[in-house]
Design an enzyme around this catalytic site. Structure first.
Site, PDB file in Angstrom:
ATOM      1  N   HIS A 157       0.816  -1.225   0.000  1.00  0.00           N
ATOM      2  CA  HIS A 157       0.000   0.000   0.000  1.00  0.00           C
ATOM      3  C   HIS A 157       0.848   1.273   0.000  1.00  0.00           C
ATOM      4  O   HIS A 157       0.318   2.357  -0.209  1.00  0.00           O
ATOM      5  CB  HIS A 157      -0.935  -0.001   1.221  1.00  0.00           C
ATOM      6  CG  HIS A 157      -2.012  -1.024   1.102  1.00  0.00           C
ATOM      7  ND1 HIS A 157      -3.301  -0.716   0.765  1.00  0.00           N
ATOM      8  CD2 HIS A 157      -1.979  -2.378   1.231  1.00  0.00           C
ATOM      9  CE1 HIS A 157      -4.015  -1.818   0.710  1.00  0.00           C
ATOM     10  NE2 HIS A 157      -3.240  -2.846   0.991  1.00  0.00           N
ATOM     11  N   ASP A 351       3.463   9.423  -0.776  1.00  0.00           N
ATOM     12  CA  ASP A 351       2.299   8.665  -0.320  1.00  0.00           C
ATOM     13  C   ASP A 351       2.055   7.546  -1.312  1.00  0.00           C
ATOM     14  O   ASP A 351       2.188   7.762  -2.519  1.00  0.00           O
ATOM     15  CB  ASP A 351       1.064   9.584  -0.274  1.00  0.00           C
ATOM     16  CG  ASP A 351       0.177   9.294   0.925  1.00  0.00           C
ATOM     17  OD1 ASP A 351       0.133   8.134   1.354  1.00  0.00           O
ATOM     18  OD2 ASP A 351      -0.470  10.237   1.420  1.00  0.00           O
TER      19      ASP A 351
HETATM   20  C1  GDG Z   1      -1.995   3.775   3.526  1.00  0.00           C
HETATM   21  C2  GDG Z   1      -1.023   4.476   2.559  1.00  0.00           C
HETATM   22  C3  GDG Z   1      -2.817   4.471   0.807  1.00  0.00           C
HETATM   23  C4  GDG Z   1      -8.017  10.186   8.522  1.00  0.00           C
HETATM   24  N1  GDG Z   1      -8.317  10.920   9.621  1.00  0.00           N
HETATM   25  C5  GDG Z   1      -9.483  10.453  10.086  1.00  0.00           C
HETATM   26  C6  GDG Z   1      -9.915   9.420   9.244  1.00  0.00           C
HETATM   27  N2  GDG Z   1      -9.000   9.276   8.285  1.00  0.00           N
HETATM   28  C7  GDG Z   1      -9.115   8.323   7.159  1.00  0.00           C
HETATM   29  C8  GDG Z   1      -9.164   9.037   5.834  1.00  0.00           C
HETATM   30  C9  GDG Z   1      -8.733   7.913   4.875  1.00  0.00           C
HETATM   31  C10 GDG Z   1      -7.760   7.114   5.733  1.00  0.00           C
HETATM   32  O1  GDG Z   1      -7.981   7.468   7.096  1.00  0.00           O
HETATM   33  C11 GDG Z   1      -6.318   7.475   5.411  1.00  0.00           C
HETATM   34  O2  GDG Z   1      -5.968   6.931   4.177  1.00  0.00           O
HETATM   35  P1  GDG Z   1      -4.737   7.490   3.344  1.00  0.00           P
HETATM   36  O3  GDG Z   1      -4.753   6.832   2.030  1.00  0.00           O
HETATM   37  O4  GDG Z   1      -4.840   8.963   3.246  1.00  0.00           O
HETATM   38  O5  GDG Z   1      -3.419   7.180   4.183  1.00  0.00           O
HETATM   39  P2  GDG Z   1      -2.763   5.994   5.095  1.00  0.00           P
HETATM   40  O6  GDG Z   1      -3.496   5.805   6.364  1.00  0.00           O
HETATM   41  O7  GDG Z   1      -1.330   6.392   5.232  1.00  0.00           O
HETATM   42  O8  GDG Z   1      -2.900   4.651   4.212  1.00  0.00           O
HETATM   43  C12 GDG Z   1      -1.793   5.332   1.561  1.00  0.00           C
HETATM   44  C13 GDG Z   1      -3.672   3.651   1.787  1.00  0.00           C
HETATM   45  O9  GDG Z   1      -2.856   2.910   2.702  1.00  0.00           O
HETATM   46  C14 GDG Z   1      -4.572   2.656   1.044  1.00  0.00           C
HETATM   47  O10 GDG Z   1      -3.839   1.833   0.187  1.00  0.00           O
HETATM   48  O11 GDG Z   1      -3.661   5.326   0.051  1.00  0.00           O
HETATM   49  O12 GDG Z   1      -0.896   5.933   0.641  1.00  0.00           O
HETATM   50  O13 GDG Z   1      -0.077   5.280   3.274  1.00  0.00           O
HETATM   51  O14 GDG Z   1      -9.809   7.072   4.553  1.00  0.00           O
HETATM   52  O15 GDG Z   1     -10.441   9.549   5.609  1.00  0.00           O
HETATM   53  N3  GDG Z   1     -11.059   8.739   9.411  1.00  0.00           N
HETATM   54  C15 GDG Z   1     -11.825   9.097  10.487  1.00  0.00           C
HETATM   55  N4  GDG Z   1     -11.470  10.086  11.360  1.00  0.00           N
HETATM   56  C16 GDG Z   1     -10.319  10.794  11.201  1.00  0.00           C
HETATM   57  O16 GDG Z   1     -10.022  11.694  12.001  1.00  0.00           O
HETATM   58  N5  GDG Z   1     -12.986   8.447  10.695  1.00  0.00           N
END
Ligand code: GDG
Length: 447
Positions: A157, A351
């Site tokens: 990921h 990312d």
């Molecule tokens: C890894 C990879 C890749 C965030 N703050 C809150 C909250 N979130 C949710 C967001 C989003 C998720 O968490 C974060 O996803 P990301 O993709 O931005 O980043 P990572 O956690 O680093 O994920 C990344 C992913 O895996 C999938 O393959 O895209 O590059 O690093 O859904 O909305 N959700 C809630 N409260 C918050 O305060 N409920």
């Protein structure tokens, strides 16, 4: 068709199964839904002795969840030190902060062996096994050594650097060799695939990676956003803005997300465009993560200081330019916040993908969409070319993009949003899982 067996470091807890929080969980929920499946991983609990346990099983709809416990020492060496203190920064090109210790690597391998020991007896020959993320690079090889003949795929990921960076890791060659046990390796972008393949080629390994960019469930998130505009929290936020433009940042508290650099960019905007002073609020939502790792604690202190400094320097008795929260916001409220935001600032230094950029697009109103400012170093960038693209290290560039975002005409916002929305709708989490699994099932089985 046999079962789908998903393996990830953490397995969603019962309360998260219908309403998963992150992209991995949403994508996989769609993949396991309606097919007979098994999801194996760590329970999130500690035990004093991890060797002689039996996995705890519970079934929800068509999926059986199997979890095991880890000792505190395994958690520290495998999860905190090796996975998150070493592999995470290395894969995000931060070799300056990696800390390699042989003991951490040894325990990392032992935990992967423990996963293999506990999972192998649950497997059937016609299963398709799908292993996720950097915590489990060697698991496929360990399963093969235990006689598992089923197809095994792996998806990473996070980004993957080229051989010139990867070779910094003392155990890189061994880890890459073990990855050759997989029938299919998926990464997020074409650049990651080419980097990983440069590592395989440099080591004369027969393995090859291909890219499968992950998506979200845009219909579900969009509906949540519409439904929650009237939620109390969203209405209170809206009222508190008193007509000011809302700039939204949502990121786990992680140095890869470029939050200090972004706040610096916002301060540059306040200095460079004084005519807009008092017209914007940056709401930065940054739930704390990995608080056991030292670099994360240092980042938290840095952000506390920056937010305080900006408000003290630029704010007024009736306006604070930045609102910075470290608590998590419920997903449906977050969807409502996205809907009313005028600009999203998504500026990671690196990312794998970045789902927040896709969620913002899914949540916007077609009649009056906001502007997305996106880092060219996010995995989402090649798919989301209609965003206002910035280099996250260029704080003046971020300042100019914020200015462009808040002054952009409705026509241009709509044109950009329509193109972005098309991409987000075409490449969903469900399609991502289907594409990977179809290709895995078609591969010739390795012996
Ligand atoms: C890894 C990879 C890749 C965030 N703050 C809150 C909250 N979130 C949710 C967001 C989003 C998720 O968490 C974060 O996803 P990301 O993709 O931005 O980043 P990572 O956690 O680093 O994920 C990344 C992913 O895996 C999938 O393959 O895209 O590059 O690093 O859904 O909305 N959700 C809630 N409260 C918050 O305060 N409920």
């Amino acid at each position: 068709m046999g079962r789908l067996v998903v393996v990830s470091n953490r397995v969603p807890a019962p309360r998260e199964r219908n309403q998963p929080a992150g992209g991995l969980a949403v994508g996989l929920r769609d993949a396991v839904r309606g097919t007979e499946s098994l999801w194996f991983g760590w329970s999130g609990r500690h035990t004093s002795q991890s060797k002689d346990q039996t996995p705890k099983l519970d079934t929800h709809e068509s999926c059986t969840y199997a979890t095991i416990d880890l000792t505190r020492s395994e958690y520290e060496h495998f999860y905190e030190n090796f996975s998150n203190g070493l592999l995470w920064p290395l894969c995000h090109y931060r070799i300056g902060i990696i800390n390699y210790k042989r003991l951490d690597y040894q325990v990392y391998r032992e935990v992967n062996a423990l996963f293999a020991d506990q999972l192998a007896p649950l497997l059937r020959e016609d299963d398709t096994i799908w292993i996720h993320d950097y915590h489990l690079f060697p698991l496929g090889a360990k399963l093969r050594r235990r006689g598992v003949k089923a197809k095994i795929g792996f998806f990473l990921h996070i980004p993957f650097p080229p051989w010139s960076v990867t070779r910094v890791l003392p155990c890189a060659e061994e880890m890459l060799r073990e990855m050759a046990a997989y029938d299919l390796i998926g990464v997020q972008t074409a650049e990651d695939a080419s980097n990983m393949n440069s590592c395989f080629e440099a080591n004369n390994l027969p393995a090859r990676a291909a890219h499968f960019p992950i998506g979200i469930d845009p219909v579900e998130f969009g509906e949540q956003a519409v439904r929650n505009v009237m939620a109390e929290e969203v209405q209170r936020l809206h009222a508190s803005l008193r007509g000011r433009k809302l700039i939204l940042g949502v990121d786990r508290l992680d140095y890869s997300k470029g939050i200090p650099e972004r706040i610096h960019g916002y301060e540059t905007f306040l200095n460079r465009y004084p005519e807009h002073k008092g017209e914007t609020v940056l709401l930065q939502i940054t739930p704390v993560s990995r608080a056991g790792v030292a670099s994360y604690r240092a980042l938290r202190r840095e952000l506390d200081e920056m937010a305080g400094h900006i408000n003290a320097m630029h704010g007024n008795f009736d306006w604070s330019p930045i609102r910075y929260l470290t608590q998590s916001v419920p997903r449906e409220v977050l969807a409502g916040f996205h809907r009313i935001a005028d600009v999203a600032l998504v500026t990671p230094l690196r990312d794998g993908m970045n789902l927040v950029a896709k969620e913002f697009v899914a949540a916007q109103s077609p009649d009056d969409p906001g502007a997305l400012i996106l880092s060219s170093l996010a995995g989402a960038a090649p798919e989301m070319e209609e965003a206002l693209m910035v280099n996250p290290y260029d704080h003046e560039g971020i300042a100019d993009a914020i200015h462009a975002g808040i002054t952009m005409s409705l026509e241009e916002r709509q044109r950009r949003w329509q193109a972005l929305h098309r991409d987000v709708t075409q490449n969903t989490a469900a399609n991502w899982a289907d594409r990977f699994l179809d290709m895995l099932r078609e591969t010739e089985r390795q012996e």
